[in-house]
Design a protein around this motif. Structure first.
Motif, PDB file in Angstrom:
ATOM      1  N   ARG A   7     -53.038 -20.534  -5.789  1.00 39.21           N
ATOM      2  CA  ARG A   7     -53.429 -20.879  -4.422  1.00 39.21           C
ATOM      3  C   ARG A   7     -52.167 -21.035  -3.590  1.00 39.21           C
ATOM      4  NH1 ARG A   7     -57.890 -23.266  -1.858  1.00 39.21           N
ATOM      5  NH2 ARG A   7     -58.962 -23.724  -3.808  1.00 39.21           N
ATOM      6  N   VAL A   8     -52.241 -20.621  -2.343  1.00 42.26           N
ATOM      7  CA  VAL A   8     -51.148 -20.819  -1.394  1.00 42.26           C
ATOM      8  C   VAL A   8     -51.727 -21.428  -0.129  1.00 42.26           C
ATOM      9  CG1 VAL A   8     -49.322 -19.724  -0.034  1.00 42.26           C
ATOM     10  CG2 VAL A   8     -49.885 -18.824  -2.306  1.00 42.26           C
ATOM     11  N   LEU A   9     -51.130 -22.520   0.315  1.00 42.95           N
ATOM     12  CA  LEU A   9     -51.542 -23.163   1.559  1.00 42.95           C
ATOM     13  C   LEU A   9     -50.418 -23.054   2.577  1.00 42.95           C
ATOM     14  CD1 LEU A   9     -53.097 -26.547   0.300  1.00 42.95           C
ATOM     15  CD2 LEU A   9     -54.280 -24.393   0.769  1.00 42.95           C
ATOM     16  N   ASP A  10     -50.787 -22.793   3.808  1.00 43.34           N
ATOM     17  CA  ASP A  10     -49.817 -22.872   4.894  1.00 43.34           C
ATOM     18  C   ASP A  10     -49.563 -24.334   5.221  1.00 43.34           C
ATOM     19  OD1 ASP A  10     -49.556 -20.164   5.133  1.00 43.34           O
ATOM     20  OD2 ASP A  10     -50.999 -19.967   6.769  1.00 43.34           O
ATOM     21  N   ALA A  11     -48.304 -24.678   5.426  1.00 45.04           N
ATOM     22  CA  ALA A  11     -47.916 -26.058   5.736  1.00 45.04           C
ATOM     23  C   ALA A  11     -46.946 -26.035   6.913  1.00 45.04           C
ATOM     24  CB  ALA A  11     -47.276 -26.718   4.510  1.00 45.04           C
ATOM     25  N   LEU A 340     -47.166 -24.234   0.649  1.00 42.02           N
ATOM     26  CA  LEU A 340     -47.361 -24.967  -0.593  1.00 42.02           C
ATOM     27  C   LEU A 340     -47.973 -23.988  -1.596  1.00 42.02           C
ATOM     28  CD1 LEU A 340     -48.940 -28.261   0.789  1.00 42.02           C
ATOM     29  CD2 LEU A 340     -46.605 -27.980  -0.066  1.00 42.02           C
ATOM     30  N   ARG A 341     -47.384 -23.910  -2.772  1.00 37.84           N
ATOM     31  CA  ARG A 341     -47.857 -22.966  -3.789  1.00 37.84           C
ATOM     32  C   ARG A 341     -48.254 -23.735  -5.047  1.00 37.84           C
ATOM     33  NH1 ARG A 341     -45.871 -17.494  -2.520  1.00 37.84           N
ATOM     34  NH2 ARG A 341     -44.984 -17.655  -0.429  1.00 37.84           N
ATOM     35  N   PHE A 342     -49.429 -23.414  -5.568  1.00 33.03           N
ATOM     36  CA  PHE A 342     -49.980 -24.081  -6.746  1.00 33.03           C
ATOM     37  C   PHE A 342     -49.869 -23.148  -7.946  1.00 33.03           C
ATOM     38  CE2 PHE A 342     -51.769 -26.090  -3.077  1.00 33.03           C
ATOM     39  CZ  PHE A 342     -52.062 -27.400  -3.429  1.00 33.03           C
ATOM     40  N   LEU A 359     -59.665 -16.040  -4.211  1.00 31.84           N
ATOM     41  CA  LEU A 359     -59.021 -17.208  -3.622  1.00 31.84           C
ATOM     42  C   LEU A 359     -58.762 -16.966  -2.146  1.00 31.84           C
ATOM     43  CD1 LEU A 359     -56.430 -18.084  -6.382  1.00 31.84           C
ATOM     44  CD2 LEU A 359     -58.659 -19.105  -5.986  1.00 31.84           C
ATOM     45  N   ASP A 360     -58.944 -18.019  -1.375  1.00 32.42           N
ATOM     46  CA  ASP A 360     -58.658 -17.945   0.051  1.00 32.42           C
ATOM     47  C   ASP A 360     -57.196 -18.307   0.257  1.00 32.42           C
ATOM     48  OD1 ASP A 360     -58.494 -18.081   2.765  1.00 32.42           O
ATOM     49  OD2 ASP A 360     -59.756 -19.858   2.979  1.00 32.42           O
ATOM     50  N   TYR A 361     -56.318 -17.306   0.279  1.00 36.47           N
ATOM     51  CA  TYR A 361     -54.890 -17.569   0.398  1.00 36.47           C
ATOM     52  C   TYR A 361     -54.497 -17.927   1.833  1.00 36.47           C
ATOM     53  CZ  TYR A 361     -53.805 -16.216  -4.354  1.00 36.47           C
ATOM     54  OH  TYR A 361     -53.717 -16.183  -5.710  1.00 36.47           O
ATOM     55  N   GLY A 362     -55.427 -17.801   2.754  1.00 34.86           N
ATOM     56  CA  GLY A 362     -55.088 -18.087   4.142  1.00 34.86           C
ATOM     57  C   GLY A 362     -55.431 -19.502   4.581  1.00 34.86           C
ATOM     58  N   ARG A 363     -55.959 -20.308   3.650  1.00 37.97           N
ATOM     59  CA  ARG A 363     -56.368 -21.658   4.054  1.00 37.97           C
ATOM     60  C   ARG A 363     -55.168 -22.469   4.548  1.00 37.97           C
ATOM     61  NH1 ARG A 363     -60.513 -25.141   3.322  1.00 37.97           N
ATOM     62  NH2 ARG A 363     -61.695 -23.717   2.019  1.00 37.97           N
ATOM     63  N   LEU A 364     -55.378 -23.195   5.615  1.00 39.02           N
ATOM     64  CA  LEU A 364     -54.319 -24.019   6.189  1.00 39.02           C
ATOM     65  C   LEU A 364     -54.366 -25.420   5.618  1.00 39.02           C
ATOM     66  CD1 LEU A 364     -54.591 -23.049   9.968  1.00 39.02           C
ATOM     67  CD2 LEU A 364     -52.773 -22.398   8.404  1.00 39.02           C
ATOM     68  N   ILE A 365     -53.198 -26.047   5.467  1.00 43.09           N
ATOM     69  CA  ILE A 365     -53.158 -27.456   5.091  1.00 43.09           C
ATOM     70  C   ILE A 365     -53.584 -28.302   6.268  1.00 43.09           C
ATOM     71  CG2 ILE A 365     -50.712 -27.762   5.698  1.00 43.09           C
ATOM     72  CD1 ILE A 365     -52.391 -29.354   2.660  1.00 43.09           C
TER      73      ILE A 365
END
Length: 366
Positions: A7-11, A340-342, A359-365
């Motif tokens: 998963r990758v979240l934008d932060a 942020l990378r999981f 996976l939704d890689y575009g989800r924002l934090i």
């Protein structure tokens, strides 16, 4: 070990600042992240995001976050030297220490109800959050520059502090006496200062001088009592392992790059390190090392900036991980690339094939 994050979240506004500690993962499976003047909470099991606080009204910026070991309290340190304690369940402010330090608070560490803070003012303060007083019950002066790392041993034992003065101090507030080393005040490597630790916490039990750059990365071995791993900055690049019972250095490892963070696996005798500036071609790595052989198990890449932030999933089964087909311990890394990378860093040895997931890689934090 899977070489790509699951998963990758934008932060947005995740600071590219080595001296801050802006990411922590609670035992209730909630990630706390400091972004500019705000702290956001990301709940792992349902990916829900909530804003915990915004310090813009007081013209302040978040410089550190730390969860209590058990419970829902999150401590927040700021650039102005304030310290906030919030209950993440209710999103309510529980305590505000307006003058916790005279300069920014870059490091926070809990030991049950004791909250310890390290600052650019070179001090480590200890407060009992149950007490009404704003004042710390103990102040520790062991560093000549900013305190940028702070970690309590898991059993409530000693506290390790790392500083921009390249020193590591070991503190014991319980009154323990320092073990002698065959009648000598220094180890064989000559890296330990005889600081005359009296056992009352006023002076460090040990002070290690081996690093040649700032020490932010600190991690107590959960498998062997008294073993501490420390990592040095750009001019040092080493991970060093210490026996804090007798003050000796056990081993050292030249990683070839700035060491930003360290964390141990709870299920295997392995260590994660995250990195920044490098003298080699590999930049911004996440490395997994076997201990005590110090052989590299894996190297994970993907961040385009220094990997300044690191946290590990809480003990026990992680529901989201099981849904995604990941078994074992998960780490999250953060960098100035504002992501942020999981990673499934410590997969369980047993288990079937990993299931395919969308996976939704575009989800924002936020």
């Amino acid at each position: 070990v899977c070489k790509t994050p699951y998963r990758v979240l934008d932060a947005p506004e995740l600071a590219d600042d080595f001296y801050l500690n802006l990411v922590d993962w609670s035992n209730t499976n909630v990630l706390g992240v400091g972004l500019g003047s705000c702290v956001y909470l990301w709940t792992a099991h349902n990916a829900a995001v909530s804003k915990l606080c915004d310090l813009a009204g007081s013209n302040d910026t978040v410089s550190s976050v730390s969860w209590v070991q058990k419970g829902t309290l999150l401590a927040i340190g700021t650039l102005s030297g304030r310290m906030h304690i919030y209950d993440a369940n209710t999103l309510q402010l529980q305590r505000l220490y307006k003058n916790a330090h005279t300069q920014r608070i870059g490091a926070l560490a809990w030991n049950s109800h004791i909250l310890s803070s390290g600052s650019r003012d070179r001090m480590v303060h200890h407060r009992d959050v149950r007490e009404p007083s704003q004042r710390p019950f103990k102040r520790c002066a062991g560093h000549r520059q900013e305190v940028c790392g702070l970690k309590w041993a898991r059993d409530g034992g000693p506290l390790a502090s790392g500083g921009n003065d390249n020193k590591v101090c070991i503190w014991d507030l319980r009154g323990s006496k320092r073990a002698s080393i065959a009648g000598s005040s220094t180890s064989g490597s000559g890296s330990v200062e005889d600081v005359g630790g009296s056992g009352n916490g006023d002076a460090p039990l040990w002070k290690f001088h081996e690093h040649t750059a700032a020490v932010k990365a600190l991690a107590w071995d959960p498998h062997v009592s008294g073993v501490l791993a420390t990592g040095g900055g750009t001019q040092d690049k080493h991970i060093r392992f210490w026996n804090t019972f007798n003050g000796t250095m056990l081993s050292e490892l030249d990683t070839g790059s700035q060491v930003c963070n360290l964390i141990w696996s709870l299920t295997s005798h392995e260590l994660v390190s995250t990195h920044g500036f490098s003298s080699t071609t590999a930049q911004n790595q996440i490395c997994i090392w076997k201990y005590p052989t110090l052989n590299m198990v894996a190297s994970l890449t993907g961040h385009t900036h220094r990997v300044l932030y690191l946290a590990m999933s809480p003990d026990g089964p992680n529901l989201e991980m099981e849904v995604l087909g990941c078994r074992g311990e998960t780490i999250v890394t953060g960098a100035g690339d504002e992501t942020l990378r999981f990673w499934n860093a410590f997969p369980k040895k047993e288990g079937g094939e990993k299931r395919e997931t969308r996976l939704d890689y575009g989800r924002l934090i936020r």
